[in-house]
Enzyme design. Structure first.
Site, mmCIF file in Angstrom:
data_model
loop_
_atom_site.group_PDB
_atom_site.id
_atom_site.type_symbol
_atom_site.label_atom_id
_atom_site.label_comp_id
_atom_site.label_asym_id
_atom_site.label_seq_id
_atom_site.Cartn_x
_atom_site.Cartn_y
_atom_site.Cartn_z
ATOM 1 N N ASP A 180 42.369 -11.432 -63.169
ATOM 2 C CA ASP A 180 42.719 -11.773 -62.299
ATOM 3 C C ASP A 180 43.773 -11.594 -61.245
ATOM 4 O OD1 ASP A 180 40.426 -12.560 -60.666
ATOM 5 O OD2 ASP A 180 40.492 -14.622 -60.853
ATOM 6 N N ARG A 189 41.574 -24.631 -52.981
ATOM 7 C CA ARG A 189 42.884 -24.248 -53.885
ATOM 8 C C ARG A 189 44.258 -24.732 -53.821
ATOM 9 N NH1 ARG A 189 41.725 -19.283 -56.437
ATOM 10 N NH2 ARG A 189 39.010 -18.966 -56.988
ATOM 11 N N HIS A 243 40.204 -18.700 -49.823
ATOM 12 C CA HIS A 243 41.509 -19.015 -49.084
ATOM 13 C C HIS A 243 41.544 -18.800 -48.407
ATOM 14 C CE1 HIS A 243 42.556 -17.612 -53.461
ATOM 15 N NE2 HIS A 243 43.533 -19.007 -53.670
ATOM 16 N N CYS A 257 43.887 -9.561 -50.406
ATOM 17 C CA CYS A 257 44.101 -10.014 -51.623
ATOM 18 C C CYS A 257 44.793 -9.178 -52.658
ATOM 19 C CB CYS A 257 43.308 -10.399 -52.400
ATOM 20 S SG CYS A 257 41.756 -11.289 -51.554
HETATM 21 N N1 ARG Z 1 39.046 -14.479 -58.506
HETATM 22 C C1 ARG Z 1 39.950 -14.630 -58.068
HETATM 23 C C2 ARG Z 1 40.546 -15.992 -57.680
HETATM 24 O O1 ARG Z 1 39.396 -16.832 -57.720
HETATM 25 C C3 ARG Z 1 40.110 -14.209 -56.854
HETATM 26 C C4 ARG Z 1 41.775 -14.418 -55.919
HETATM 27 C C5 ARG Z 1 41.253 -13.335 -54.756
HETATM 28 N N2 ARG Z 1 42.451 -13.496 -53.585
HETATM 29 C C6 ARG Z 1 43.294 -13.897 -52.374
HETATM 30 N N3 ARG Z 1 44.259 -13.736 -52.142
HETATM 31 N N4 ARG Z 1 41.923 -14.376 -51.670
HETATM 32 O O2 ARG Z 1 41.650 -16.262 -57.572
#
Ligand code: ARG
Length: 269
Positions: A68, A139, A168, A262
């Site tokens: 990632d 998160r 996010h 992202c």
């Molecule tokens: N697979 C990553 C996660 O779940 C994707 C992150 C995407 N990043 C973002 N800035 N939305 O952490």
């Protein structure tokens, strides 16, 4: 309406080791096939476009077994030359943080600190003019807001995300210009919706279909908006406001729950 592009400074990470091996958001299905070369091609298109638009793009070295790491936005929040490096919620991404600490130290940043609370960088902390908009619910820890406000000495607007598909803040809201944003109201709790309506009465409201096409995971330089091409109405809505919309295919990166924004961490010196 006349718009002006301001040259930006971004940090990006090549998806050399991109893969979907675990699932930490509803978009990730490890049983689906992924293509490394497709991810590389899509990332390179965005990267080269940002360079062609006149932006300064720097690179952080990808690390094997961190599939990632392409999502550089999560690495830190960088404002006024100060870098608050991420503390990831999931063990799968935790080892990305030391690489960011090292990158910022090596590149001459005067203040570099790893966040004390879970903090997924620009994934959840978006700078808009003098304000920082903060997302939590999935998160980043709600307590990270205070830490961000203290570290940067800026006013932070705390927002609560309620739909796991928009886990996010940068999947639910995008900063278009200093005090101009677009967002999907349904991704936020009622109190946060009220707060957004109060602070940004002229915001562009984006519908669920375009939000699910990753329309809010966009990068704007004040004139050009680089965004997933899987949106239906958003292109015309942005054009009506005087933006130059550049759509791009990010379907491979979307398998991991990410798109244009992202992949880019903005560095504000
Ligand atoms: N697979 C990553 C996660 O779940 C994707 C992150 C995407 N990043 C973002 N800035 N939305 O952490």
């Amino acid at each position: 309406m006349s718009r002006i592009a301001r040259p930006r400074h971004y940090l990006m990470c090549k998806p050399t080791f991109f893969d979907v091996r675990y699932s930490i958001n509803p978009w990730m299905d490890p049983s689906l096939a992924t293509s490394n070369s497709a991810a590389l091609g899509q990332w390179k298109w965005v990267h080269d476009l940002l360079v062609d638009l006149g932006h300064h793009v720097e690179h952080i070295q990808p690390i094997p077994d961190l599939p990632d790491m392409v999502f550089a936005a999560n690495g830190a929040t960088v404002v006024d030359g100060k870098a608050l490096v991420a503390r990831f919620r999931h063990a799968e991404r935790a080892d990305e943080a030391p690489a960011y600490v090292e990158w910022f130290r090596r590149n001459g940043f005067r203040e570099v600190r790893q966040a004390a609370y879970v903090n997924e960088g620009e994934g959840d902390f978006l700078t808009a003019g003098r304000h920082i908009l903060a997302g939590s619910g999935f998160r980043s820890d709600p307590a990270a807001c205070r830490e961000v406000a203290e570290f940067f000495g800026r006013e932070v607007l705390a927002l609560n995300l309620v739909d796991p598909r928009f886990y996010h803040l940068d999947t639910a809201l995008a900063v278009l210009d200093d005090d101009e944003i677009m967002y999907n109201p349904r991704a936020f709790c009622p109190e946060s919706r009220d707060l957004l309506a109060q602070h940004y009465p002229d915001a562009l409201l984006v519908d669920e279909e375009d939000a699910l096409g990753f329309g809010l995971n966009a990068v704007s330089d004040g004139l050009h908006v680089v965004v997933s091409d899987k949106v239906v109405r958003l292109g015309a809505q942005l054009a009506e406001r005087g933006f130059h919309v550049i759509g791009t295919d990010t379907t491979e990166l979307m398998k991991s729950g990410g798109s244009v924004k992202c992949c880019t961490l903005e560095i504000r010196r």
